[in-house]
Each structure stands twice: as structure tokens, then as C-alpha cells.
Design a protein around this motif. Sequence first.
Motif, PDB file in Angstrom:
ATOM      1  N   PRO A 277       0.811  -1.229   0.000  1.00  0.00           N
ATOM      2  CA  PRO A 277       0.000   0.000   0.000  1.00  0.00           C
ATOM      3  C   PRO A 277       0.842   1.275   0.000  1.00  0.00           C
ATOM      4  O   PRO A 277       0.444   2.276  -0.598  1.00  0.00           O
ATOM      5  N   PHE A 278       2.001   1.268   0.650  1.00  0.00           N
ATOM      6  CA  PHE A 278       2.881   2.434   0.599  1.00  0.00           C
ATOM      7  C   PHE A 278       3.254   2.736  -0.847  1.00  0.00           C
ATOM      8  O   PHE A 278       3.140   3.871  -1.312  1.00  0.00           O
ATOM      9  N   ILE A 279       3.709   1.705  -1.545  1.00  0.00           N
ATOM     10  CA  ILE A 279       4.110   1.874  -2.943  1.00  0.00           C
ATOM     11  C   ILE A 279       2.913   2.289  -3.789  1.00  0.00           C
ATOM     12  O   ILE A 279       3.014   3.177  -4.637  1.00  0.00           O
ATOM     13  N   TYR A 280       1.770   1.648  -3.557  1.00  0.00           N
ATOM     14  CA  TYR A 280       0.577   1.930  -4.348  1.00  0.00           C
ATOM     15  C   TYR A 280       0.142   3.390  -4.196  1.00  0.00           C
ATOM     16  O   TYR A 280       0.005   4.110  -5.179  1.00  0.00           O
ATOM     17  N   TYR A 281      -0.083   3.826  -2.961  1.00  0.00           N
ATOM     18  CA  TYR A 281      -0.611   5.174  -2.743  1.00  0.00           C
ATOM     19  C   TYR A 281       0.391   6.260  -3.119  1.00  0.00           C
ATOM     20  O   TYR A 281       0.025   7.268  -3.719  1.00  0.00           O
ATOM     21  N   ILE A 282       1.645   6.068  -2.786  1.00  0.00           N
ATOM     22  CA  ILE A 282       2.641   7.097  -3.088  1.00  0.00           C
ATOM     23  C   ILE A 282       2.912   7.175  -4.590  1.00  0.00           C
ATOM     24  O   ILE A 282       3.007   8.265  -5.157  1.00  0.00           O
ATOM     25  N   SER A 283       2.993   6.025  -5.257  1.00  0.00           N
ATOM     26  CA  SER A 283       3.258   6.063  -6.698  1.00  0.00           C
ATOM     27  C   SER A 283       2.068   6.615  -7.474  1.00  0.00           C
ATOM     28  O   SER A 283       2.253   7.384  -8.427  1.00  0.00           O
ATOM     29  N   PHE A 284       0.849   6.257  -7.074  1.00  0.00           N
ATOM     30  CA  PHE A 284      -0.299   6.816  -7.778  1.00  0.00           C
ATOM     31  C   PHE A 284      -0.496   8.292  -7.455  1.00  0.00           C
ATOM     32  O   PHE A 284      -0.957   9.056  -8.307  1.00  0.00           O
ATOM     33  N   ALA A 285      -0.138   8.705  -6.249  1.00  0.00           N
ATOM     34  CA  ALA A 285      -0.180  10.138  -5.944  1.00  0.00           C
ATOM     35  C   ALA A 285       0.827  10.880  -6.811  1.00  0.00           C
ATOM     36  O   ALA A 285       0.525  11.951  -7.343  1.00  0.00           O
ATOM     37  N   ALA A 286       2.005  10.303  -6.989  1.00  0.00           N
ATOM     38  CA  ALA A 286       3.012  10.934  -7.857  1.00  0.00           C
ATOM     39  C   ALA A 286       2.528  10.974  -9.306  1.00  0.00           C
ATOM     40  O   ALA A 286       2.731  11.980 -10.004  1.00  0.00           O
ATOM     41  N   LEU A 287       1.878   9.913  -9.763  1.00  0.00           N
ATOM     42  CA  LEU A 287       1.349   9.888 -11.127  1.00  0.00           C
ATOM     43  C   LEU A 287       0.274  10.960 -11.322  1.00  0.00           C
ATOM     44  O   LEU A 287       0.267  11.677 -12.326  1.00  0.00           O
ATOM     45  N   ILE A 288      -0.603  11.087 -10.362  1.00  0.00           N
ATOM     46  CA  ILE A 288      -1.667  12.085 -10.456  1.00  0.00           C
ATOM     47  C   ILE A 288      -1.081  13.494 -10.388  1.00  0.00           C
ATOM     48  O   ILE A 288      -1.525  14.399 -11.100  1.00  0.00           O
ATOM     49  N   LEU A 289      -0.068  13.695  -9.566  1.00  0.00           N
ATOM     50  CA  LEU A 289       0.594  15.000  -9.528  1.00  0.00           C
ATOM     51  C   LEU A 289       1.325  15.279 -10.843  1.00  0.00           C
ATOM     52  O   LEU A 289       1.398  16.438 -11.281  1.00  0.00           O
ATOM     53  N   PHE A 290       1.834  14.247 -11.485  1.00  0.00           N
ATOM     54  CA  PHE A 290       2.443  14.405 -12.802  1.00  0.00           C
ATOM     55  C   PHE A 290       1.392  14.882 -13.811  1.00  0.00           C
ATOM     56  O   PHE A 290       1.640  15.798 -14.590  1.00  0.00           O
ATOM     57  N   PHE A 291       0.208  14.268 -13.779  1.00  0.00           N
ATOM     58  CA  PHE A 291      -0.879  14.706 -14.659  1.00  0.00           C
ATOM     59  C   PHE A 291      -1.292  16.144 -14.333  1.00  0.00           C
ATOM     60  O   PHE A 291      -1.570  16.931 -15.230  1.00  0.00           O
ATOM     61  N   THR A 292      -1.328  16.466 -13.054  1.00  0.00           N
ATOM     62  CA  THR A 292      -1.691  17.820 -12.636  1.00  0.00           C
ATOM     63  C   THR A 292      -0.665  18.827 -13.163  1.00  0.00           C
ATOM     64  O   THR A 292      -1.035  19.907 -13.624  1.00  0.00           O
ATOM     65  N   HIS A 293       0.593  18.470 -13.102  1.00  0.00           N
ATOM     66  CA  HIS A 293       1.645  19.338 -13.629  1.00  0.00           C
ATOM     67  C   HIS A 293       1.431  19.590 -15.121  1.00  0.00           C
ATOM     68  O   HIS A 293       1.580  20.722 -15.593  1.00  0.00           O
ATOM     69  N   HIS A 294       1.056  18.558 -15.843  1.00  0.00           N
ATOM     70  CA  HIS A 294       0.822  18.734 -17.274  1.00  0.00           C
ATOM     71  C   HIS A 294      -0.411  19.590 -17.555  1.00  0.00           C
ATOM     72  O   HIS A 294      -0.423  20.355 -18.529  1.00  0.00           O
ATOM     73  N   VAL A 295      -1.419  19.471 -16.708  1.00  0.00           N
ATOM     74  CA  VAL A 295      -2.594  20.342 -16.856  1.00  0.00           C
ATOM     75  C   VAL A 295      -2.186  21.793 -16.622  1.00  0.00           C
ATOM     76  O   VAL A 295      -2.585  22.690 -17.369  1.00  0.00           O
ATOM     77  N   LEU A 296      -1.371  22.023 -15.599  1.00  0.00           N
ATOM     78  CA  LEU A 296      -0.904  23.391 -15.323  1.00  0.00           C
ATOM     79  C   LEU A 296      -0.020  23.913 -16.449  1.00  0.00           C
ATOM     80  O   LEU A 296      -0.116  25.081 -16.829  1.00  0.00           O
ATOM     81  N   GLN A 297       0.837  23.061 -16.990  1.00  0.00           N
ATOM     82  CA  GLN A 297       1.679  23.473 -18.116  1.00  0.00           C
ATOM     83  C   GLN A 297       0.826  23.824 -19.326  1.00  0.00           C
ATOM     84  O   GLN A 297       1.097  24.809 -20.013  1.00  0.00           O
ATOM     85  N   TYR A 298      -0.193  23.029 -19.583  1.00  0.00           N
ATOM     86  CA  TYR A 298      -1.088  23.304 -20.709  1.00  0.00           C
ATOM     87  C   TYR A 298      -1.780  24.656 -20.536  1.00  0.00           C
ATOM     88  O   TYR A 298      -1.839  25.455 -21.452  1.00  0.00           O
ATOM     89  N   ARG A 299      -2.274  24.887 -19.325  1.00  0.00           N
ATOM     90  CA  ARG A 299      -2.963  26.159 -19.065  1.00  0.00           C
ATOM     91  C   ARG A 299      -1.999  27.342 -19.130  1.00  0.00           C
ATOM     92  O   ARG A 299      -2.373  28.433 -19.528  1.00  0.00           O
ATOM     93  N   LYS A 300      -0.755  27.109 -18.739  1.00  0.00           N
ATOM     94  CA  LYS A 300       0.236  28.178 -18.769  1.00  0.00           C
ATOM     95  C   LYS A 300       0.524  28.600 -20.213  1.00  0.00           C
ATOM     96  O   LYS A 300       0.556  29.789 -20.516  1.00  0.00           O
ATOM     97  N   TRP A 301       0.705  27.649 -21.093  1.00  0.00           N
ATOM     98  CA  TRP A 301       1.044  27.981 -22.469  1.00  0.00           C
ATOM     99  C   TRP A 301      -0.168  28.286 -23.315  1.00  0.00           C
ATOM    100  O   TRP A 301      -0.047  28.887 -24.386  1.00  0.00           O
ATOM    101  N   LYS A 302      -1.330  27.898 -22.850  1.00  0.00           N
ATOM    102  CA  LYS A 302      -2.579  28.231 -23.571  1.00  0.00           C
ATOM    103  C   LYS A 302      -2.919  29.694 -23.388  1.00  0.00           C
ATOM    104  O   LYS A 302      -3.434  30.340 -24.289  1.00  0.00           O
ATOM    105  N   ALA A 303      -2.632  30.223 -22.199  1.00  0.00           N
ATOM    106  CA  ALA A 303      -3.008  31.602 -21.873  1.00  0.00           C
ATOM    107  C   ALA A 303      -2.169  32.639 -22.532  1.00  0.00           C
ATOM    108  O   ALA A 303      -1.374  32.635 -23.294  1.00  0.00           O
TER     109      ALA A 303
END
Length: 181
Positions: A155-181
Motif C-alpha cells: 500500500p505504501f508503494i501503491y498510494y505514493i506512486s499513484f499520488a506521484a502519477l496524479i501530480l504528474f498529470f496535474t503538472h501537465h494540466v498546469l503546463q497546458y494552461r500556462k502555455w494556452k493563456a
Amino acid sequence: VLTMRLVAEEQKLGTIETLYTAPVKSIHILMAKYLAALIFYAVLWIPSLVNFAIFGMTCPDDTGAIGSLWGSYTIIFLVGVFNLAIGCFASALTANQLVAAMICFTLCLLHFLFGILMEVVKGDNISPALLEFSEYVSTIGHVRSFVDGLIDTRPFIYYISFAALILFFTHHVLQYRKWKA
């Protein structure tokens, strides 16, 4: 609810542009907001640690229950790490904080209910691979083992790795919004 304003309110008020023009990378903005929410989440649980002191005074010989208490706090923190990452992602997707809260609640509830659904339909004609996968991602299964005092690393690996994956997706959403604006 802790994460619904992290990015959504910045977008709504237009202050996200100030952050984007500052000499700070978007990953730093995201991690600062996420870690602030995580620290606040951890601080919310500190008053309940009084339970350890009370339990230690009333039952000094029962060391098995101490493992259950520590396991419970550990899994609560791990699920919180995961759910806060989902909340950051939901907040980055929209400028409305209420919509962000609903997206976060829906995604967290779907994750939680997936394990319960698989336990309900376990006897039906379901492939063993899907059952094994559902046991791996089931929050209920993780909570059961941690409450029993069994600290497992999966569970440590599961929750931490999926949290990192979701934060990676969030970073890409922020990057998209940054360059879209």
C-alpha cells in the motif's frame, strides 16, 4: 474540500498569471500547494494523537492494540496523500472550486467503491486477474490489514506512486494552461 481552492481559485481570480510570470517553475508551484495541503491534513490529525497517551495510561500491557492504532494512522495518512493528489488534479481542471470539490469527491468515491464492488461480485464469473487487481487497489483491503497492525509495503508503494502519477498529470494540466493563456 482541502484542495478545492488550491488552483481553481487562482484561476478564477486571475492570480495564476502572476504565479506563471514569477521566476518559479510550475512544478514548484504545484508541489508547494500540494505539500501545504498535506501538512495541513497531517496537522488536523495531531489532536487525535491524544488517544495514544490515553491508551498508554489505561492499557500499558496491551501492545497489540498499539500496532492497530499506528496502522490506522498510517493508512489514514497514505489514503490522504492519494486523495489530496486527486484533489489537486481536480482543482487544476476547473476554475470553479465547487466543481473541483465534486470532481475530487467523485473520483475518490469511485476508487473506494471499486474495492467494495469487487468484494460483492467476487463469486460471479470474474477473471482471477481482475480479482487480484481489485484486491491490490481496494482501499478496504488495505485498511483491514493496517488496522490489524500488519504494516505491508505494497500500500505504501501503491498510494505514493499513484499520488506521484496524479501530480504528474496535474503538472501537465498546469503546463497546458500556462502555455494556452
